[in-house]
Design a protein around this motif. Structure first.
Motif, PDB file in Angstrom:
ATOM      1  N   HIS A 116       0.823  -1.209   0.000  1.00 22.03           N
ATOM      2  CA  HIS A 116       0.000   0.000   0.000  1.00 22.03           C
ATOM      3  C   HIS A 116       0.862   1.268   0.000  1.00 22.03           C
ATOM      4  CE1 HIS A 116       0.597  -1.332   4.182  1.00 22.03           C
ATOM      5  NE2 HIS A 116       0.631  -0.047   4.507  1.00 22.03           N
ATOM      6  N   ASP A 142      -1.487  -7.864   2.221  1.00 19.59           N
ATOM      7  CA  ASP A 142      -1.540  -6.408   2.368  1.00 19.59           C
ATOM      8  C   ASP A 142      -2.873  -6.000   2.981  1.00 19.59           C
ATOM      9  OD1 ASP A 142      -0.307  -3.956   2.308  1.00 19.59           O
ATOM     10  OD2 ASP A 142      -1.001  -3.436   0.301  1.00 19.59           O
ATOM     11  N   ASN A 143      -2.885  -4.773   3.488  1.00 15.37           N
ATOM     12  CA  ASN A 143      -4.134  -4.171   3.926  1.00 15.37           C
ATOM     13  C   ASN A 143      -5.050  -4.027   2.714  1.00 15.37           C
ATOM     14  OD1 ASN A 143      -2.745  -3.814   6.331  1.00 15.37           O
ATOM     15  ND2 ASN A 143      -2.253  -1.685   5.921  1.00 15.37           N
ATOM     16  N   ASN A 156      -8.622   4.650   3.779  1.00 11.69           N
ATOM     17  CA  ASN A 156      -7.460   5.258   3.125  1.00 11.69           C
ATOM     18  C   ASN A 156      -7.199   6.670   3.634  1.00 11.69           C
ATOM     19  OD1 ASN A 156      -6.164   3.452   1.200  1.00 11.69           O
ATOM     20  ND2 ASN A 156      -8.127   3.401   0.138  1.00 11.69           N
ATOM     21  N   HIS A 166       1.617   6.548   2.971  1.00 10.94           N
ATOM     22  CA  HIS A 166       0.561   5.643   2.505  1.00 10.94           C
ATOM     23  C   HIS A 166       0.067   6.119   1.142  1.00 10.94           C
ATOM     24  CE1 HIS A 166      -3.008   3.035   2.724  1.00 10.94           C
ATOM     25  NE2 HIS A 166      -3.680   4.074   2.253  1.00 10.94           N
ATOM     26  N   GLU A 168      -2.244   3.835  -1.174  1.00  8.98           N
ATOM     27  CA  GLU A 168      -3.623   3.362  -1.237  1.00  8.98           C
ATOM     28  C   GLU A 168      -3.686   1.882  -0.881  1.00  8.98           C
ATOM     29  OE1 GLU A 168      -7.473   3.283  -4.288  1.00  8.98           O
ATOM     30  OE2 GLU A 168      -5.610   4.286  -4.873  1.00  8.98           O
ATOM     31  N   SER A 169      -4.707   1.529  -0.110  1.00 13.10           N
ATOM     32  CA  SER A 169      -5.063   0.129   0.080  1.00 13.10           C
ATOM     33  C   SER A 169      -6.159  -0.198  -0.920  1.00 13.10           C
ATOM     34  CB  SER A 169      -5.565  -0.119   1.513  1.00 13.10           C
ATOM     35  OG  SER A 169      -4.530   0.092   2.450  1.00 13.10           O
ATOM     36  N   TYR A 170      -6.048  -1.352  -1.562  1.00  7.54           N
ATOM     37  CA  TYR A 170      -6.934  -1.697  -2.667  1.00  7.54           C
ATOM     38  C   TYR A 170      -7.857  -2.837  -2.291  1.00  7.54           C
ATOM     39  CZ  TYR A 170      -3.417   1.019  -5.150  1.00  7.54           C
ATOM     40  OH  TYR A 170      -2.566   2.016  -5.548  1.00  7.54           O
TER      41      TYR A 170
END
Length: 257
Positions: A116, A142-143, A156, A166, A168-170
């Motif tokens: 991320h 991953d997150n 996010n 950070h 982006e968390s997808y």
């Protein structure tokens, strides 16, 4: 490219300053998720851990019996910490999106709770495919964000307030698509929620001042009830005690020759 380069440099500096904190972090140093990633790779002879941080995953790969383990990270301090903390690990300073290894070098590649932070995760996935041998294992954790846009945007936003590195968390489905576009066959996916101690989570980012920490607290505490419920935010004596962090573990394989 300039923005991506600057972001990567800032990320490396930030994590380098926090190396000892990550080494002690319960989120990173233990858990069934760590054991599972290592078990997915236990038939490898050569393994690479990308964005190794303090080296916990690389150390777990050594413990799983893999004879040759390389830990790579953009931060010199993180690489030094991983090599010093986990005997048998070889360290390399490297950009996750431009891995300095020839094609088909490794039998397994891992990346745990780090992607991320990558400006271009699709390029990272392509690089993993390039350095993996045919039928090699890609083990990613991953997150991730839920499919609900409101919940995903909130997560996010809070992550970026807490840590400017950070990106982006997808969604899990996004990672599946990127892997499949790179030729991987997704073999297994595990979803889990890790309980995160809120104070330790904030304190791990050493660059945050008191006002920035308070801003993160206010944002989480003031979230709508639907958000608090989904992330299972728990309070003790009026203070945020912990929350649930959604994560995905994905095992994929490179195609055979």
């Amino acid at each position: 490219m300039e923005d991506g380069t600057n972001r990567k440099a800032a990320t490396a500096d930030s994590f380098g300053a926090s190396a000892e904190g990550y080494l002690r972090s319960n989120t990173h140093r233990e858990g069934e998720d760590l054991e599972l990633l290592a078990a997915w790779c236990d038939e490898a002879s050569w393994a690479l851990d990308v964005a190794t941080g303090a080296g916990h995953t690389a150390g777990a790969l050594v413990d799983a019996g893999i004879p040759n383990v390389v830990a790579s990270d953009a931060s010199h301090s993180m690489v030094a910490t991983s090599v010093d903390s986990f005997p048998g690990v070889v360290g390399v300073v490297a950009d996750a999106e431009r891995l300095p290894f020839p094609p088909e070098t490794f039998d397994a590649v891992t990346c745990r709770i780090a992607a991320h932070h990558f400006p271009d995760p699709e390029t990272f996935v392509n690089e993993v495919s390039r350095v993996l041998r045919p039928e090699g294992v890609f083990a990613l954790e991953d997150n991730v964000v839920p499919d609900d846009d409101t919940l995903g945007s909130f997560l996010n936003h809070v992550e970026e307030l807490r840590d400017p590195t950070h990106v982006e968390s997808y969604r899990t489905s996004t990672w599946h698509r990127w892997m499949e576009n790179s030729g991987f066959a997704v073999a297994e996916t595990e979803q889990l929620v890790k309980r995160i101690d809120f104070q330790a989570w904030i304190d791990r980012i050493r660059s945050l001042d008191a006002e920035q920490k308070m801003r993160v607290r206010r944002t989480v505490a003031g979230a709508p009830e639907t958000v608090l419920d989904f992330f299972d935010v728990r309070f003790e004596d009026g203070e945020i005690e912990s929350f649930g962090s959604p994560k995905a573990l994905i095992r994929a394989r490179n195609p055979p020759e």
